[in-house]
Design a protein around this motif. Structure first.
Motif, PDB file in Angstrom:
ATOM      1  N   VAL A  17       7.956 -16.878 -15.030  1.00  0.00           N
ATOM      2  CA  VAL A  17       8.660 -16.802 -13.752  1.00  0.00           C
ATOM      3  C   VAL A  17       7.647 -17.035 -12.632  1.00  0.00           C
ATOM      4  CG1 VAL A  17      10.540 -15.250 -14.379  1.00  0.00           C
ATOM      5  CG2 VAL A  17       8.367 -14.293 -13.666  1.00  0.00           C
ATOM      6  N   ALA A  18       8.137 -17.563 -11.540  1.00  0.00           N
ATOM      7  CA  ALA A  18       7.243 -17.877 -10.432  1.00  0.00           C
ATOM      8  C   ALA A  18       7.198 -16.736  -9.418  1.00  0.00           C
ATOM      9  CB  ALA A  18       7.679 -19.168  -9.764  1.00  0.00           C
ATOM     10  N   LYS A  19       8.318 -16.052  -9.246  1.00  0.00           N
ATOM     11  CA  LYS A  19       8.368 -15.045  -8.185  1.00  0.00           C
ATOM     12  C   LYS A  19       9.168 -13.818  -8.608  1.00  0.00           C
ATOM     13  CE  LYS A  19       8.939 -16.472  -3.613  1.00  0.00           C
ATOM     14  NZ  LYS A  19       9.796 -16.771  -2.456  1.00  0.00           N
ATOM     15  N   VAL A  20       8.575 -12.643  -8.414  1.00  0.00           N
ATOM     16  CA  VAL A  20       9.314 -11.404  -8.663  1.00  0.00           C
ATOM     17  C   VAL A  20       9.296 -10.516  -7.420  1.00  0.00           C
ATOM     18  CG1 VAL A  20       8.996 -11.102 -11.157  1.00  0.00           C
ATOM     19  CG2 VAL A  20       7.288 -10.292  -9.663  1.00  0.00           C
ATOM     20  N   VAL A  21      10.333  -9.715  -7.309  1.00  0.00           N
ATOM     21  CA  VAL A  21      10.343  -8.651  -6.314  1.00  0.00           C
ATOM     22  C   VAL A  21      10.101  -7.348  -7.069  1.00  0.00           C
ATOM     23  CG1 VAL A  21      11.782  -7.270  -4.761  1.00  0.00           C
ATOM     24  CG2 VAL A  21      11.914  -9.761  -4.685  1.00  0.00           C
ATOM     25  N   VAL A  22       9.134  -6.560  -6.626  1.00  0.00           N
ATOM     26  CA  VAL A  22       9.056  -5.192  -7.137  1.00  0.00           C
ATOM     27  C   VAL A  22       9.428  -4.276  -5.971  1.00  0.00           C
ATOM     28  CG1 VAL A  22       7.671  -3.435  -8.302  1.00  0.00           C
ATOM     29  CG2 VAL A  22       7.243  -5.844  -8.767  1.00  0.00           C
ATOM     30  N   ASP A  23      10.558  -3.616  -6.129  1.00  0.00           N
ATOM     31  CA  ASP A  23      11.101  -2.720  -5.104  1.00  0.00           C
ATOM     32  C   ASP A  23      10.657  -1.324  -5.519  1.00  0.00           C
ATOM     33  OD1 ASP A  23      13.019  -0.758  -4.103  1.00  0.00           O
ATOM     34  OD2 ASP A  23      14.413  -2.382  -3.625  1.00  0.00           O
ATOM     35  N   PHE A  24       9.666  -0.782  -4.804  1.00  0.00           N
ATOM     36  CA  PHE A  24       9.119   0.502  -5.253  1.00  0.00           C
ATOM     37  C   PHE A  24       8.701   1.392  -4.098  1.00  0.00           C
ATOM     38  CE2 PHE A  24       4.362  -0.016  -5.058  1.00  0.00           C
ATOM     39  CZ  PHE A  24       4.304  -1.331  -4.644  1.00  0.00           C
ATOM     40  N   SER A  25       8.389   2.616  -4.438  1.00  0.00           N
ATOM     41  CA  SER A  25       8.042   3.680  -3.485  1.00  0.00           C
ATOM     42  C   SER A  25       9.275   4.075  -2.679  1.00  0.00           C
ATOM     43  CB  SER A  25       6.880   3.268  -2.582  1.00  0.00           C
ATOM     44  OG  SER A  25       6.422   4.416  -1.906  1.00  0.00           O
ATOM     45  N   SER A  26       9.612   3.287  -1.665  1.00  0.00           N
ATOM     46  CA  SER A  26      10.891   3.406  -0.949  1.00  0.00           C
ATOM     47  C   SER A  26      11.320   4.827  -0.593  1.00  0.00           C
ATOM     48  CB  SER A  26      12.005   2.724  -1.765  1.00  0.00           C
ATOM     49  OG  SER A  26      11.620   1.415  -2.121  1.00  0.00           O
ATOM     50  N   VAL A  29       4.266 -11.988  -6.230  1.00  0.00           N
ATOM     51  CA  VAL A  29       4.962 -10.700  -6.202  1.00  0.00           C
ATOM     52  C   VAL A  29       5.294 -10.302  -4.767  1.00  0.00           C
ATOM     53  CG1 VAL A  29       4.846  -8.254  -6.821  1.00  0.00           C
ATOM     54  CG2 VAL A  29       3.691  -9.947  -8.249  1.00  0.00           C
ATOM     55  N   LEU A  30       6.558 -10.004  -4.525  1.00  0.00           N
ATOM     56  CA  LEU A  30       6.946  -9.436  -3.238  1.00  0.00           C
ATOM     57  C   LEU A  30       7.016  -7.925  -3.439  1.00  0.00           C
ATOM     58  CD1 LEU A  30       9.801 -11.961  -2.267  1.00  0.00           C
ATOM     59  CD2 LEU A  30       7.342 -12.137  -1.842  1.00  0.00           C
ATOM     60  N   ARG A  31       6.039  -7.245  -2.850  1.00  0.00           N
ATOM     61  CA  ARG A  31       5.959  -5.782  -3.013  1.00  0.00           C
ATOM     62  C   ARG A  31       6.804  -5.152  -1.931  1.00  0.00           C
ATOM     63  NH1 ARG A  31       1.091  -3.331  -4.648  1.00  0.00           N
ATOM     64  NH2 ARG A  31      -0.068  -4.550  -6.163  1.00  0.00           N
ATOM     65  N   ARG A  32       7.975  -4.701  -2.300  1.00  0.00           N
ATOM     66  CA  ARG A  32       8.941  -4.284  -1.295  1.00  0.00           C
ATOM     67  C   ARG A  32       9.128  -2.782  -1.182  1.00  0.00           C
ATOM     68  NH1 ARG A  32      10.952  -9.160   0.398  1.00  0.00           N
ATOM     69  NH2 ARG A  32       8.907  -9.710   1.160  1.00  0.00           N
ATOM     70  N   ASN A  33       8.952  -2.303   0.043  1.00  0.00           N
ATOM     71  CA  ASN A  33       9.226  -0.912   0.332  1.00  0.00           C
ATOM     72  C   ASN A  33      10.614  -0.842   0.974  1.00  0.00           C
ATOM     73  OD1 ASN A  33       8.729   1.778   0.464  1.00  0.00           O
ATOM     74  ND2 ASN A  33       7.128   1.675   2.028  1.00  0.00           N
ATOM     75  N   ARG A  38       6.503   6.419   9.130  1.00  0.00           N
ATOM     76  CA  ARG A  38       5.719   5.302   8.597  1.00  0.00           C
ATOM     77  C   ARG A  38       4.240   5.652   8.564  1.00  0.00           C
ATOM     78  NH1 ARG A  38       7.773   1.426  11.896  1.00  0.00           N
ATOM     79  NH2 ARG A  38       9.553   1.206  10.510  1.00  0.00           N
ATOM     80  N   LYS A  39       3.774   6.308   9.619  1.00  0.00           N
ATOM     81  CA  LYS A  39       2.348   6.672   9.668  1.00  0.00           C
ATOM     82  C   LYS A  39       2.005   7.623   8.527  1.00  0.00           C
ATOM     83  CE  LYS A  39       1.064   5.511  14.280  1.00  0.00           C
ATOM     84  NZ  LYS A  39       2.187   5.676  15.255  1.00  0.00           N
ATOM     85  N   GLU A  40       2.945   8.528   8.267  1.00  0.00           N
ATOM     86  CA  GLU A  40       2.711   9.478   7.183  1.00  0.00           C
ATOM     87  C   GLU A  40       2.663   8.764   5.825  1.00  0.00           C
ATOM     88  OE1 GLU A  40       5.014  13.135   8.189  1.00  0.00           O
ATOM     89  OE2 GLU A  40       5.161  13.215   5.996  1.00  0.00           O
ATOM     90  N   PHE A  41       3.618   7.898   5.611  1.00  0.00           N
ATOM     91  CA  PHE A  41       3.656   7.150   4.340  1.00  0.00           C
ATOM     92  C   PHE A  41       2.380   6.323   4.188  1.00  0.00           C
ATOM     93  CE2 PHE A  41       8.548   6.701   5.014  1.00  0.00           C
ATOM     94  CZ  PHE A  41       8.720   8.029   4.687  1.00  0.00           C
ATOM     95  N   ASP A  42       2.004   5.658   5.273  1.00  0.00           N
ATOM     96  CA  ASP A  42       0.842   4.775   5.200  1.00  0.00           C
ATOM     97  C   ASP A  42      -0.421   5.534   4.814  1.00  0.00           C
ATOM     98  OD1 ASP A  42       2.284   2.553   5.688  1.00  0.00           O
ATOM     99  OD2 ASP A  42       1.752   2.359   7.807  1.00  0.00           O
ATOM    100  N   GLU A  70       5.020  -4.020   1.397  1.00  0.00           N
ATOM    101  CA  GLU A  70       5.588  -4.659   2.570  1.00  0.00           C
ATOM    102  C   GLU A  70       6.945  -4.034   2.846  1.00  0.00           C
ATOM    103  OE1 GLU A  70       7.289  -8.807   4.234  1.00  0.00           O
ATOM    104  OE2 GLU A  70       6.576  -8.720   2.163  1.00  0.00           O
ATOM    105  N   GLU A  71       7.071  -3.449   4.030  1.00  0.00           N
ATOM    106  CA  GLU A  71       8.318  -2.750   4.333  1.00  0.00           C
ATOM    107  C   GLU A  71       9.421  -3.726   4.726  1.00  0.00           C
ATOM    108  OE1 GLU A  71       7.954   0.659   6.973  1.00  0.00           O
ATOM    109  OE2 GLU A  71       9.955   0.211   7.756  1.00  0.00           O
ATOM    110  N   LYS A  72      10.518  -3.640   4.014  1.00  0.00           N
ATOM    111  CA  LYS A  72      11.773  -4.239   4.433  1.00  0.00           C
ATOM    112  C   LYS A  72      12.789  -3.163   4.130  1.00  0.00           C
ATOM    113  CE  LYS A  72      12.230  -9.270   4.538  1.00  0.00           C
ATOM    114  NZ  LYS A  72      10.863  -9.645   4.877  1.00  0.00           N
ATOM    115  N   GLY A  73      13.036  -2.336   5.111  1.00  0.00           N
ATOM    116  CA  GLY A  73      13.877  -1.172   4.892  1.00  0.00           C
ATOM    117  C   GLY A  73      15.361  -1.519   4.866  1.00  0.00           C
TER     118      GLY A  73
END
Ligand code: ARG
Length: 600
Positions: free
Chosen positions: A138-147, A179-183, A264-268, A279-282
């Motif tokens: 595969v060329a591209k995956v999204v990992v939706d994590f932490s969140s 990989v799109l690392r998505r928060n 966000r500051k706390e999470f960071d 990368e946040e995309k809420g």
């Protein structure tokens, strides 16, 4: 054992196939060719190759028995063992193989050639561990994590998601997958009405006071919830505030953004300490797209009216998936459906992976089914584009119940990380390392050990099982812990350092030999790195890599116990084996998000 083997006409043309770094796959390629010649009628049978340890060889081909079941009666073979014999005889010649033997009802046992193992390891040393990266189609995956959710606590469940998701992302990145690392932070929803009204009430000058206005967002959340539950007038204002926020009124948007920023500051802070990039995309990001996506689903005839709400029915569930609440608002499911649509169509991801606790399994299963009904995903869940819910179990306290502090509060992640670090620092000071190292070194190593221990304790278990959080256990320097592994790595580095040999020079001139059984066993295990990462990645199971890593350091231990390195006749070869082991261990650490240490 080489006698009687049919010599393939393709002896030279198959060179490339034996060079992927993935031994199991390369053997599978060889056996596939044998299968086609042996039973041409069964053209779609796939080679079954398993790694084995022990006296039977290094790998085993298990096709004969199954094949015989299919062809018996209609072929010249009298027994499964005869099929095994033929598979062996028809195997094309390969430098990989030292010997083949048919055992029992038809297993074909493969013993790898020592000189091939040596050469392959040496090649990796020269060309880098990247040459052993898995090849994933595969060329591209999204990992939706932490969140985590804004204004609510980021709890140990989010810690698990963060650690597991990061490892999966790292494994794909190593495999050259984008990989799109998505928060997917919970930054939208009705709770914001209450929070905003409470902000106005508590901090009339909220616009000036900025960052300092709310020091403890969790407490702020609790207090506002209390106010919401107790005062009907406040409740009404809060509900109106949601509407004004969602309508885009500037003042409300601004207050919302301010609240999000504090969280966000706390999470960071946590991400920074753990070395995690996200990368946040809420949820709010997808909000404007929801009506369009729901319209597409309606046009397909998927959306129905039910008790004032709008729902999608999915097979296997009595209750439908609600996509518009009876008050007209959108929810978790409508957001997730829309995010999926966005990831498939706008971002063109082929594999979308969601890392949350197993408690959310039903939500994922239901909206995945809805997406399948809509034709967004193929019917076969293993065909791309595909979606996977990576579920995980609970973190338990010593009492076997959900992990809490003494006051039954949710454990704050920062406190946890602080404690891991201070405990490992105390151990180092107990060993008088503070006299040997600079303050900065001491701190860095204490962090590497402390945070590494927390991560590894989580990752080494099959993610679906619950595990007990125990500092004493995870910080133990014996057993399957990060501490033991970090020490093992540091020890290897110190062997190399103490030899005084320039390892870069040695790589160019030296040669690896695998004469002692423990050297050979270590060599074979090193070679299994690529197939292991590929398996961990394909099945989304980080614990597979942890097992490998632990076995690697055990194999190294046996080798080191039996084979003198520095000052022996085999010093060159053995130092190269040490270096290869260190390289592979470091790559495992890297994939697990653990920072290596070089001295202990
Ligand atoms: N915010 C959610 C929670 O804390 C997790 C979100 C997971 N991702 C998703 N796309 N649903 O439980």
């Amino acid at each position: 054992a080489e006698e009687g083997r049919a010599v393939s006409t393709a002896t030279t043309s198959n060179m490339g196939e034996e060079d992927s770094g993935n031994v199991r796959k390369d053997l599978a390629n060889l056996f596939e060719r044998s299968l086609r010649v042996t039973v041409p009628s069964e053209a779609d049978v796939e080679p079954l190759i398993a790694a084995c340890t022990g006296k039977f060889g290094d790998y085993q081909c298990n096709n004969a028995m199954g094949l015989w079941q299919k062809i018996k009666g209609a072929s010249e073979f009298k027994a499964p063992r005869a099929v095994g014999e033929a598979l062996k005889n028809n195997l094309p010649h390969s430098d990989m193989v030292r010997s083949l033997e048919v055992a029992g009802p038809g297993f074909v046992n493969v013993v790898l050639s020592e000189s091939w193992i040596s050469k392959t390891i040496h090649k990796m040393l020269i060309n880098g561990i990247q040459t052993w990266a898995p090849r994933i189609s595969v060329a591209k995956v999204v990992v939706d994590f932490s969140s985590p959710n804004i204004a609510k606590e980021m709890h140990v469940g989010h810690l698990r998601s963060t650690i597991i998701g990061d490892t999966l992302a790292r494994m794909f990145e190593f495999s050259n997958v984008e990989v799109l690392r998505r928060n997917h932070v919970g930054d939208w929803g009705t709770q914001f009405g209450m929070l905003i009204e409470f902000l106005f009430e508590m901090f009339p000058n909220w616009e000036d006071a900025r960052e300092t206005a709310i020091a403890d967002l969790q407490k702020f959340y609790k207090d506002s919830k209390k106010r919401f539950d107790e005062d009907p007038a406040f409740k009404e204002r809060a509900q109106k505030a949601v509407v004004r926020l969602q309508g885009g009124e500037a003042k409300y948007r601004k207050a919302w953004a301010q609240i999000c920023d504090i969280s966000r500051k706390e999470f960071d802070g946590v991400y920074q300490r753990l070395g995690i990039r996200l990368e946040e995309k809420g949820e709010s990001f997808y909000n404007p797209y929801i009506p369009d996506v729901l319209e597409k689903l309606s046009n397909l005839g998927l959306v129905e009216e039910s008790q004032g709400a709008r729902v999608i029915r999915v097979q296997g569930y009595e209750i439908p998936l609600i996509v518009v609440k009876s008050d007209g608002g959108f929810n978790y499911a409508s957001t997730d459906l829309t995010a999926l649509w966005y990831r498939l169509n706008e971002e063109r991801a082929e594999w979308i992976i969601y890392v949350t606790d197993v408690g959310q399994s039903q939500h994922f299963e239901m909206f995945f089914k809805a997406a399948r009904r809509a034709g967004w995903l193929p019917a076969d869940s293993n065909t791309y584009p595909r979606v996977s819910h990576v579920g995980f179990g609970l973190v338990l306290g010593e009492d076997g119940k959900r992990f809490r502090t003494r006051n039954t509060e949710v454990v704050r992640l920062v406190d946890l990380l602080d404690e891991a670090k201070s405990r490992s620092k105390a151990t180092l000071i107990g060993r008088e390392k503070d006299k040997e190292w600079s303050e900065e070194e001491l701190d860095q190593i204490a962090e590497a050990i402390g945070y590494g221990a927390v991560k590894y304790a989580d990752l080494k278990n099959n993610r679906l099982t619950n595990y007990t959080f125990n500092f004493d256990q995870m910080l133990n320097d014996k057993g399957n812990t990060a501490v033991y592994l970090l020490y093992a790595h540091a020890r290897i580095c110190s062997i190399i350092r103490k030899s005084g040999v320039d390892i870069e020079e040695l790589k160019k001139t030296g040669e690896i030999k695998l004469d002692h059984p423990t050297e050979r066993a270590l060599g074979v295990h090193l070679l299994r790195f690529a197939e292991t990462v590929e398996e961990a990645c394909a099945n989304l199971l980080p614990n597979v890599l942890c097992d490998y890593l632990y076995n690697l350091s055990e194999n190294f231990g046996k080798f080191y116990e039996n084979c003198q390195v520095v000052g022996s006749n085999e010093q060159t070869s053995r130092l190269l084996l040490c270096e290869s082991t260190a390289v592979v261990i470091r790559q495992c650490f890297h994939l697990l998000g653990i920072v290596p240490v070089y001295k202990i």
